[in-house]
Write a protein that holds these residues in place. Structure first.
Motif, PDB file in Angstrom:
ATOM      1  N   THR A  11      10.802  11.935  58.256  1.00 53.55           N
ATOM      2  CA  THR A  11      10.772  12.977  57.224  1.00 53.55           C
ATOM      3  C   THR A  11      10.972  14.397  57.758  1.00 53.55           C
ATOM      4  O   THR A  11      11.454  15.257  57.027  1.00 53.55           O
ATOM      5  CB  THR A  11       9.454  12.924  56.429  1.00 53.55           C
ATOM      6  N   ILE A 211      15.156   7.675  51.688  1.00 51.72           N
ATOM      7  CA  ILE A 211      13.845   7.986  52.262  1.00 51.72           C
ATOM      8  C   ILE A 211      12.694   7.381  51.452  1.00 51.72           C
ATOM      9  O   ILE A 211      11.695   6.921  52.021  1.00 51.72           O
ATOM     10  CB  ILE A 211      13.644   9.513  52.429  1.00 51.72           C
ATOM     11  N   TYR A 232       5.661  12.766  54.095  1.00 54.19           N
ATOM     12  CA  TYR A 232       6.697  13.273  53.199  1.00 54.19           C
ATOM     13  C   TYR A 232       6.509  14.768  52.931  1.00 54.19           C
ATOM     14  O   TYR A 232       7.444  15.561  53.049  1.00 54.19           O
ATOM     15  CB  TYR A 232       6.716  12.506  51.874  1.00 54.19           C
TER      16      TYR A 232
END
Length: 287
Positions: A11, A211, A232
């Motif tokens: 991330t 993702i 995240y």
């Protein structure tokens, strides 16, 4: 351990690639290249419109070949091409500024310059700091040299010397040497500009499309949302969100309008290495 690996190996790189392609590119157009806001938003919006279907495409492709390899490849190609892409953007949007930089050397001679990242009402700016901030916001690269004489800062623009911090004289010297204060849209190459921005947003779709599925499949069900929320939001909110601030400070400190790109490049490369070594593909994980 897995949360940290998800942050540093996925991330963080995804965040800086996203913010570079959609936000830093916009700031670069308006602040550095002096393109009018409406024109800048138009070309960025068009590039987003053209690239948006690729979020779906790379999501679909990740179902076929895997999530991680697409994310890491997006980080790799972004790191390899950001410098040439942003230099090409300068050439396409404001060729007059590019020409001015090639023909008009600028130096700043001082010794009391500081790197300012988090600016508060209590932050003190030296004459050097103010001069470099002015030049940076003018979209100009400059060379920093040791202080000379008694002046706190001596700025040389072409053959003109300005002693101390004097915004009026700096503007006068820039005008006298032919500095283009605004990008001339008549000279702007619109297709090339949109094409370059499209490529950068395409990188965004590569890292962002897969993702969510990757993070869902990475963690066991009982801790899934707790675990994926941390990497995240730190990856995007901090690593990505800090990009414009850090990049601008790095440009002002070094005198190179492209130097701020080292921040997303280093983070993207770190994500590539960590993700490739320590993370595994999740495509076939049963959730």
């Amino acid at each position: 351990k897995l949360v940290l690996l998800a942050l540093l190996g996925a991330t963080a790189g995804q965040g800086v690639v996203w913010y570079t392609g959609q936000f830093y590119a916009l700031f670069f157009l308006t602040i550095t290249l002096k393109l009018e806001y409406l024109e800048a938003y138009k070309v960025v919006a068009l590039s987003l419109l053209l690239a948006t279907p690729f979020f779906i495409f790379f999501g679909w492709l990740s179902d076929k070949i895997g999530r991680l390899k697409i994310i890491l490849f997006g980080c790799l190609i972004a790191a390899l091409t950001y410098f040439p892409l942003f230099k090409a953007l300068t050439h396409a949007v404001n060729p007059a500024l590019e020409q001015y930089q090639q023909t008009t050397p600028i130096t700043v001679a001082a010794s009391d310059c500081d790197l300012h990242i988090f600016v508060t009402p209590l932050t003190k700016f030296s004459e050097c700091d103010r001069t470099k901030d002015f030049l940076t916001k003018s979209g100009l690269s400059f060379k920093s040299v040791p202080a000379t004489g008694d002046a706190a800062v001596v700025t040389t623009i072409g053959t003109t010397q300005i002693k101390g911090w004097d915004e009026a004289k700096l503007k006068e010297a820039l005008k006298a040497t032919g500095y283009p204060a605004k990008a001339d849209t008549a000279q702007m190459n619109y297709p090339a500009t949109v094409g370059i921005l499209f490529i950068m947003v395409l990188y965004v779709t590569m890292v962002y499309g897969p993702i969510a599925a990757f993070l869902v499949e990475l963690f066991p069900t009982r801790i899934r949302y707790t675990s994926m929320s941390l990497p995240y939001h730190i990856g995007n909110g901090w690593f990505g969100g800090m990009l414009p601030l850090l990049a601008t400070a790095m440009v002002a400190a070094t005198g190179n309008i492209y130097y701020g790109l080292w921040y997303p490049i280093v983070v993207a490369v770190a994500t590539l290495i960590i993700g490739a070594i320590f993370l595994k593909e999740t495509k076939d994980v049963k959730i």
